[in-house]
Scaffold this motif. Structure first.
Motif, mmCIF file in Angstrom:
data_model
loop_
_atom_site.group_PDB
_atom_site.id
_atom_site.type_symbol
_atom_site.label_atom_id
_atom_site.label_comp_id
_atom_site.label_asym_id
_atom_site.label_seq_id
_atom_site.Cartn_x
_atom_site.Cartn_y
_atom_site.Cartn_z
ATOM 1 N N ASP A 105 36.657 31.426 29.441
ATOM 2 C CA ASP A 105 38.258 32.434 29.131
ATOM 3 C C ASP A 105 37.661 33.801 28.994
ATOM 4 O O ASP A 105 36.738 34.449 28.522
ATOM 5 N N GLY A 106 38.900 34.857 29.362
ATOM 6 C CA GLY A 106 38.507 36.163 28.994
ATOM 7 C C GLY A 106 38.250 36.924 30.337
ATOM 8 O O GLY A 106 38.614 36.634 31.555
ATOM 9 N N THR A 107 37.680 38.098 29.992
ATOM 10 C CA THR A 107 37.646 39.021 31.079
ATOM 11 C C THR A 107 36.221 39.781 30.887
ATOM 12 O O THR A 107 35.630 39.840 29.930
ATOM 13 N N ARG A 108 35.743 40.289 32.096
ATOM 14 C CA ARG A 108 34.257 40.752 32.120
ATOM 15 C C ARG A 108 34.130 41.732 33.015
ATOM 16 O O ARG A 108 35.085 41.816 33.936
ATOM 17 N N SER A 109 33.276 42.706 32.779
ATOM 18 C CA SER A 109 32.983 43.766 34.016
ATOM 19 C C SER A 109 32.151 42.990 35.120
ATOM 20 O O SER A 109 31.840 41.975 34.957
ATOM 21 N N LEU A 110 32.431 43.471 36.388
ATOM 22 C CA LEU A 110 31.888 42.612 37.457
ATOM 23 C C LEU A 110 30.394 42.795 37.593
ATOM 24 O O LEU A 110 29.580 42.115 38.220
ATOM 25 N N ASN A 111 29.803 43.896 36.732
ATOM 26 C CA ASN A 111 28.225 44.170 36.829
ATOM 27 C C ASN A 111 27.877 44.099 38.173
ATOM 28 O O ASN A 111 27.974 44.791 38.896
ATOM 29 N N ALA A 112 26.610 43.081 37.921
ATOM 30 C CA ALA A 112 25.905 42.957 39.496
ATOM 31 C C ALA A 112 26.768 42.507 40.701
ATOM 32 O O ALA A 112 26.350 42.671 41.674
ATOM 33 N N ALA A 113 27.649 41.927 40.376
ATOM 34 C CA ALA A 113 28.603 41.176 41.221
ATOM 35 C C ALA A 113 29.319 42.179 42.140
ATOM 36 O O ALA A 113 30.251 41.815 43.249
ATOM 37 N N ALA A 114 29.561 43.317 41.738
ATOM 38 C CA ALA A 114 30.598 44.582 42.182
ATOM 39 C C ALA A 114 30.019 44.554 43.664
ATOM 40 O O ALA A 114 30.814 44.773 44.598
ATOM 41 N N ALA A 115 28.672 44.479 44.043
ATOM 42 C CA ALA A 115 28.320 44.851 45.333
ATOM 43 C C ALA A 115 29.139 43.592 46.201
ATOM 44 O O ALA A 115 28.933 43.738 47.509
ATOM 45 N N GLU A 116 29.242 42.437 45.665
ATOM 46 C CA GLU A 116 29.575 41.494 46.526
ATOM 47 C C GLU A 116 31.106 41.379 46.699
ATOM 48 O O GLU A 116 31.459 40.575 47.374
ATOM 49 N N TYR A 117 31.882 42.253 46.091
ATOM 50 C CA TYR A 117 33.230 42.281 46.136
ATOM 51 C C TYR A 117 33.891 42.456 47.452
ATOM 52 O O TYR A 117 34.684 41.714 48.007
ATOM 53 N N GLN A 118 33.322 43.405 48.307
ATOM 54 C CA GLN A 118 33.818 43.761 49.660
ATOM 55 C C GLN A 118 33.719 42.433 50.474
ATOM 56 O O GLN A 118 34.738 42.225 51.367
ATOM 57 N N THR A 119 32.559 41.626 50.541
ATOM 58 C CA THR A 119 32.430 40.501 51.112
ATOM 59 C C THR A 119 33.462 39.550 50.762
ATOM 60 O O THR A 119 34.034 38.875 51.866
ATOM 61 N N LEU A 120 33.851 39.325 49.664
ATOM 62 C CA LEU A 120 34.652 38.410 49.024
ATOM 63 C C LEU A 120 36.066 38.706 49.646
ATOM 64 O O LEU A 120 36.746 37.838 50.180
ATOM 65 N N ALA A 121 36.354 39.933 49.502
ATOM 66 C CA ALA A 121 37.697 40.490 50.233
ATOM 67 C C ALA A 121 37.853 40.291 51.562
ATOM 68 O O ALA A 121 39.047 39.888 51.738
ATOM 69 N N ALA A 122 36.689 40.493 52.219
ATOM 70 C CA ALA A 122 36.658 40.040 53.586
ATOM 71 C C ALA A 122 37.097 38.600 53.988
ATOM 72 O O ALA A 122 37.709 38.474 55.086
ATOM 73 N N ASN A 123 36.666 37.719 53.143
ATOM 74 C CA ASN A 123 36.798 36.394 53.485
ATOM 75 C C ASN A 123 38.091 35.773 52.829
ATOM 76 O O ASN A 123 38.555 34.670 52.849
ATOM 77 N N ALA A 124 38.889 36.643 52.211
ATOM 78 C CA ALA A 124 40.165 36.172 51.604
ATOM 79 C C ALA A 124 41.180 36.310 52.421
ATOM 80 O O ALA A 124 41.156 36.847 53.815
ATOM 81 N N ARG A 125 42.124 35.604 52.372
ATOM 82 C CA ARG A 125 43.171 35.466 53.160
ATOM 83 C C ARG A 125 44.649 35.377 52.533
ATOM 84 O O ARG A 125 44.708 35.407 51.105
ATOM 85 N N ARG A 126 45.787 35.738 53.330
ATOM 86 C CA ARG A 126 46.990 35.670 52.277
ATOM 87 C C ARG A 126 47.565 34.376 52.177
ATOM 88 O O ARG A 126 47.381 33.641 53.207
ATOM 89 N N ILE A 127 48.135 34.100 51.157
ATOM 90 C CA ILE A 127 48.993 32.962 51.037
ATOM 91 C C ILE A 127 50.364 33.181 51.157
ATOM 92 O O ILE A 127 51.261 32.362 51.084
ATOM 93 N N HIS A 128 50.580 34.240 51.223
ATOM 94 C CA HIS A 128 51.902 34.786 51.378
ATOM 95 C C HIS A 128 52.555 34.629 52.820
ATOM 96 O O HIS A 128 52.067 34.619 53.720
#
Length: 160
Positions: free
Chosen positions: A131-154
């Motif tokens: 539980d809680g929040t964290r800084s992305l740290n080393a995973a920040a470089a992976e965010y664009q790939t994650l966002a590119a794989n995201a879809r809208r549920i809307h």
């Protein structure tokens, strides 16, 4: 080569492209409770969703935690933060403009409701106790790939 041929061979530069979403929710697509939470994001078009077992989700979680936790995770690339478990549910409520009282009820009862739904649905995997929040740290470089794989549920259009 015609103009149409040139356009069809273009690729998106994911290393320099602006992510499609401000934030992405990583959720268990097999859990009715998590799927319902993802569906509730219809009013937040800036948030995309990715199922937990998606390769891009696994890469980001492995970069952040070494051993990818099985959890509801909200990742915000612009804020360089992620929210896990009850904190993710609370942050989603906050972004949706849900009153603080309801946010507190959701966050405080997140695990209890999740356990009940998993029991009824016969879920095989237990969520990580995070539980809680964290800084992305080393995973920040992976965010664009994650966002590119995201879809809208809307839903788009219509009066459903």
């Amino acid at each position: 080569m015609s103009t149409n041929d040139t356009q069809s061979t273009e690729t998106v530069d994911t290393d320099h492209a602006e992510p499609a979403y401000e934030a992405v929710l990583i959720f268990d697509g097999e859990c009715p409770f998590c799927s319902a939470a993802a569906t509730a994001l219809r009013q937040l078009p800036e948030i995309g969703v990715v199922k937990w077992n998606n390769d891009a989700a696994q890469q980001l979680l492995a970069a952040q935690f070494d051993d990818p936790p099985f959890a509801l995770v909200l990742v915000d690339g612009r804020a360089d933060r992620l929210w896990i478990g009850p904190a993710a549910a609370g942050e989603l409520c906050d972004r949706a403009g849900i009153p603080t009282l309801v946010q507190d009820i959701v966050a405080d009862n997140f695990e209890r409701v999740g356990d009940a739904v998993r029991g009824v649905a016969g879920a095989k995997r237990e969520p990580a106790n995070l539980d809680g929040t964290r800084s992305l740290n080393a995973a920040a470089a992976e965010y664009q790939t994650l966002a590119a794989n995201a879809r809208r549920i809307h839903r788009t259009g219509g009066s459903h």
